[in-house]
Design a protein around this motif. Structure first.
Motif, PDB file in Angstrom:
ATOM      1  N   VAL A 154       0.839  -1.200   0.000  1.00  0.00           N
ATOM      2  CA  VAL A 154       0.000   0.000   0.000  1.00  0.00           C
ATOM      3  C   VAL A 154       0.873   1.248   0.000  1.00  0.00           C
ATOM      4  O   VAL A 154       1.901   1.300   0.694  1.00  0.00           O
ATOM      5  CB  VAL A 154      -0.926   0.028   1.241  1.00  0.00           C
ATOM      6  CG1 VAL A 154      -1.806   1.274   1.221  1.00  0.00           C
ATOM      7  CG2 VAL A 154      -1.775  -1.235   1.311  1.00  0.00           C
ATOM      8  N   ARG A 155       0.440   2.241  -0.775  1.00  0.00           N
ATOM      9  CA  ARG A 155       0.990   3.588  -0.640  1.00  0.00           C
ATOM     10  C   ARG A 155      -0.142   4.512  -0.201  1.00  0.00           C
ATOM     11  O   ARG A 155      -1.179   4.610  -0.856  1.00  0.00           O
ATOM     12  CB  ARG A 155       1.613   4.086  -1.937  1.00  0.00           C
ATOM     13  CG  ARG A 155       2.020   5.562  -1.823  1.00  0.00           C
ATOM     14  CD  ARG A 155       3.141   5.996  -2.691  1.00  0.00           C
ATOM     15  NE  ARG A 155       3.538   7.367  -2.343  1.00  0.00           N
ATOM     16  CZ  ARG A 155       4.598   7.987  -2.809  1.00  0.00           C
ATOM     17  NH1 ARG A 155       5.411   7.364  -3.644  1.00  0.00           N
ATOM     18  NH2 ARG A 155       4.877   9.222  -2.438  1.00  0.00           N
ATOM     19  N   MET A 156       0.046   5.199   0.929  1.00  0.00           N
ATOM     20  CA  MET A 156      -0.971   6.058   1.536  1.00  0.00           C
ATOM     21  C   MET A 156      -0.379   7.444   1.756  1.00  0.00           C
ATOM     22  O   MET A 156       0.568   7.605   2.526  1.00  0.00           O
ATOM     23  CB  MET A 156      -1.428   5.444   2.863  1.00  0.00           C
ATOM     24  CG  MET A 156      -2.338   6.325   3.690  1.00  0.00           C
ATOM     25  SD  MET A 156      -4.027   6.393   3.076  1.00  0.00           S
ATOM     26  CE  MET A 156      -4.562   4.705   3.379  1.00  0.00           C
ATOM     27  N   ASP A 157      -0.927   8.459   1.083  1.00  0.00           N
ATOM     28  CA  ASP A 157      -0.415   9.825   1.203  1.00  0.00           C
ATOM     29  C   ASP A 157      -1.543  10.771   1.591  1.00  0.00           C
ATOM     30  O   ASP A 157      -2.649  10.702   1.035  1.00  0.00           O
ATOM     31  CB  ASP A 157       0.200  10.291  -0.111  1.00  0.00           C
ATOM     32  CG  ASP A 157       1.451   9.512  -0.468  1.00  0.00           C
ATOM     33  OD1 ASP A 157       2.421   9.562   0.301  1.00  0.00           O
ATOM     34  OD2 ASP A 157       1.462   8.853  -1.527  1.00  0.00           O
ATOM     35  N   THR A 158      -1.247  11.666   2.533  1.00  0.00           N
ATOM     36  CA  THR A 158      -2.219  12.670   2.969  1.00  0.00           C
ATOM     37  C   THR A 158      -1.568  14.044   2.932  1.00  0.00           C
ATOM     38  O   THR A 158      -0.487  14.240   3.505  1.00  0.00           O
ATOM     39  CB  THR A 158      -2.711  12.374   4.397  1.00  0.00           C
ATOM     40  OG1 THR A 158      -3.289  11.064   4.441  1.00  0.00           O
ATOM     41  CG2 THR A 158      -3.761  13.391   4.819  1.00  0.00           C
ATOM     42  N   GLU A 159      -2.217  14.980   2.267  1.00  0.00           N
ATOM     43  CA  GLU A 159      -1.748  16.366   2.208  1.00  0.00           C
ATOM     44  C   GLU A 159      -2.832  17.275   2.770  1.00  0.00           C
ATOM     45  O   GLU A 159      -3.982  17.224   2.328  1.00  0.00           O
ATOM     46  CB  GLU A 159      -1.422  16.762   0.764  1.00  0.00           C
ATOM     47  CG  GLU A 159      -0.279  15.958   0.151  1.00  0.00           C
ATOM     48  CD  GLU A 159       0.017  16.387  -1.278  1.00  0.00           C
ATOM     49  OE1 GLU A 159      -0.725  17.253  -1.794  1.00  0.00           O
ATOM     50  OE2 GLU A 159       0.976  15.861  -1.863  1.00  0.00           O
ATOM     51  N   ILE A 160      -2.457  18.100   3.738  1.00  0.00           N
ATOM     52  CA  ILE A 160      -3.398  18.982   4.420  1.00  0.00           C
ATOM     53  C   ILE A 160      -2.923  20.412   4.247  1.00  0.00           C
ATOM     54  O   ILE A 160      -1.773  20.738   4.588  1.00  0.00           O
ATOM     55  CB  ILE A 160      -3.498  18.628   5.916  1.00  0.00           C
ATOM     56  CG1 ILE A 160      -3.825  17.142   6.091  1.00  0.00           C
ATOM     57  CG2 ILE A 160      -4.551  19.494   6.600  1.00  0.00           C
ATOM     58  CD1 ILE A 160      -3.491  16.606   7.468  1.00  0.00           C
ATOM     59  N   HIS A 161      -3.793  21.256   3.735  1.00  0.00           N
ATOM     60  CA  HIS A 161      -3.473  22.674   3.517  1.00  0.00           C
ATOM     61  C   HIS A 161      -4.494  23.522   4.285  1.00  0.00           C
ATOM     62  O   HIS A 161      -5.693  23.456   3.996  1.00  0.00           O
ATOM     63  CB  HIS A 161      -3.513  23.033   2.034  1.00  0.00           C
ATOM     64  CG  HIS A 161      -2.565  22.232   1.194  1.00  0.00           C
ATOM     65  ND1 HIS A 161      -1.306  22.669   0.865  1.00  0.00           N
ATOM     66  CD2 HIS A 161      -2.691  21.012   0.629  1.00  0.00           C
ATOM     67  CE1 HIS A 161      -0.696  21.759   0.134  1.00  0.00           C
ATOM     68  NE2 HIS A 161      -1.515  20.734  -0.025  1.00  0.00           N
ATOM     69  N   VAL A 162      -4.023  24.318   5.225  1.00  0.00           N
ATOM     70  CA  VAL A 162      -4.901  25.146   6.048  1.00  0.00           C
ATOM     71  C   VAL A 162      -4.524  26.611   5.853  1.00  0.00           C
ATOM     72  O   VAL A 162      -3.356  26.982   6.032  1.00  0.00           O
ATOM     73  CB  VAL A 162      -4.795  24.772   7.542  1.00  0.00           C
ATOM     74  CG1 VAL A 162      -5.765  25.611   8.376  1.00  0.00           C
ATOM     75  CG2 VAL A 162      -5.057  23.277   7.747  1.00  0.00           C
ATOM     76  N   GLU A 163      -5.503  27.423   5.482  1.00  0.00           N
ATOM     77  CA  GLU A 163      -5.256  28.859   5.366  1.00  0.00           C
ATOM     78  C   GLU A 163      -5.257  29.491   6.755  1.00  0.00           C
ATOM     79  O   GLU A 163      -5.797  28.927   7.720  1.00  0.00           O
ATOM     80  CB  GLU A 163      -6.326  29.523   4.496  1.00  0.00           C
ATOM     81  CG  GLU A 163      -6.211  29.215   3.019  1.00  0.00           C
ATOM     82  CD  GLU A 163      -7.157  30.059   2.186  1.00  0.00           C
ATOM     83  OE1 GLU A 163      -7.944  30.845   2.773  1.00  0.00           O
ATOM     84  OE2 GLU A 163      -7.126  29.930   0.939  1.00  0.00           O
ATOM     85  N   ALA A 164      -4.663  30.662   6.883  1.00  0.00           N
ATOM     86  CA  ALA A 164      -4.704  31.416   8.127  1.00  0.00           C
ATOM     87  C   ALA A 164      -6.155  31.650   8.521  1.00  0.00           C
ATOM     88  O   ALA A 164      -6.978  32.046   7.689  1.00  0.00           O
ATOM     89  CB  ALA A 164      -3.971  32.748   7.967  1.00  0.00           C
ATOM     90  N   GLY A 165      -6.480  31.398   9.768  1.00  0.00           N
ATOM     91  CA  GLY A 165      -7.859  31.559  10.227  1.00  0.00           C
ATOM     92  C   GLY A 165      -8.695  30.297  10.100  1.00  0.00           C
ATOM     93  O   GLY A 165      -9.822  30.264  10.581  1.00  0.00           O
TER      94      GLY A 165
END
Length: 317
Positions: A154-165
């Protein structure tokens, strides 16, 4: 006089050959994964604030990924259940999940059960998750655990992008083998990464590289445990850190009885502007880990909103 080394952003560290995170073994590249035969599934969800509540404004799906009708057990917060109808993922399957919370939106995404990755004759199953939180939005990413059967690849990738606020609470639970059946992860490979960015700052970058035929990794890295779990909470402060540490202390006897090891760390960007709590847990049972994570989640949400949350209905059925 002691000269302190220059403090670098995490992005710069990862580009430094001496500090680069090195995989134990090479990971399959996107080009290699594209050449494999198997199911292809894609799901895009876009949440928007409208007239005092959050609605699922955008939904695009391809293949065996879907969501149930949104529910509103808490008024304006949109609860959504992510479904994978075949019930499991096999070698060659490639899943892509994109979730975006627009300005002012609040959404909770969970799953009705564990995601199972079955044995593979050689091909990798691939799941990539991209989560975006805009200014003033809140996304709660609370799936059930991933179960990796022996011989799974398995290849499992998670990308999380949070703006200010924006605010994000999420967790990932990985179960290697089926400990309840005394079935270990003696063969197979699970690789991937989790990256969390706030604005353009890389706050957290973790690598997942577990191989069942590596006894040193099992004893030294996993410490003989079958489960690894990580929970992330953005917009941290001293009160939230102390509250979570107090919860871990409160549950210490319960965790010890269930042979659970836990700890909390606060990480931040180079300017200490954006702080994130990271709770890491190892053990051999899903229920004790889920119990701890749910208590932390409920406390963090109550701290933010002033009222305790309602559990997703699927958790109590």
């Amino acid at each position: 006089m002691t000269i302190m080394p220059e403090r670098k952003p995490l992005d710069a560290c990862l580009s430094d050959e001496k500090l680069r995170i090195v995989s134990v073994r090479p990971k399959p590249t996107p080009a290699e994964l594209d050449q494999q035969q198997g199911w292809r599934a894609q799901l895009e969800l876009g949440f928007s604030a409208r007239f005092g509540k959050t609605v699922l404004k955008h939904r695009r799906q391809y293949g065996p990924l879907a969501v149930q009708r949104p529910l509103y057990p808490e008024g304006g917060i949109c609860h959504t259940y992510l479904l994978h109808p075949p019930g499991g993922v096999v070698g060659g399957d490639k899943l892509s999940i994109e979730v975006s919370c627009g300005p002012g939106a609040s959404a909770l995404v969970t799953t009705p059960g564990a995601t199972k990755f079955y044995r593979s004759a050689g091909a990798f199953a691939c799941q990539k998750q991209s989560l975006t939180v805009k200014n003033g939005a809140m996304l709660e990413w609370l799936p059930q655990e991933n179960i990796y059967f022996p011989e799974a690849r398995v290849r499992m990738d998670t990308e999380i992008h949070v703006e200010a606020g924006g605010r994000f609470i999420g967790w990932e639970l990985h179960c290697f083998g089926r400990p309840a059946l005394k079935e270990g992860f003696s063969t197979g490979s699970v690789v991937g990464s989790t990256c969390l960015r706030i604005e353009d700052n890389l706050i957290l970058a973790e690598q997942l590289n577990v191989h069942g035929d590596d006894p040193h990794q099992y004893s030294a890295g996993m410490r003989g445990n079958a489960m690894l779990a990580t929970m992330m909470i953005t917009d941290s402060d001293v009160f939230l850190l102390n509250m979570v540490q107090g919860l871990l202390n409160h549950y210490q006897n319960y965790l010890t009885e269930n042979r659970i090891v836990s700890g909390v760390t606060e990480v931040a960007d180079i300017n200490d502007k954006h702080r994130v709590l990271v709770i890491r847990v190892m053990g051999n049972g899903t229920e004790p880990i889920m119990t701890l994570f749910r208590e932390v989640w409920k406390s963090a949400r109550e701290y933010w909103h002033g009222t305790p949350p309602n559990l997703p209905r699927i958790w109590v059925t």
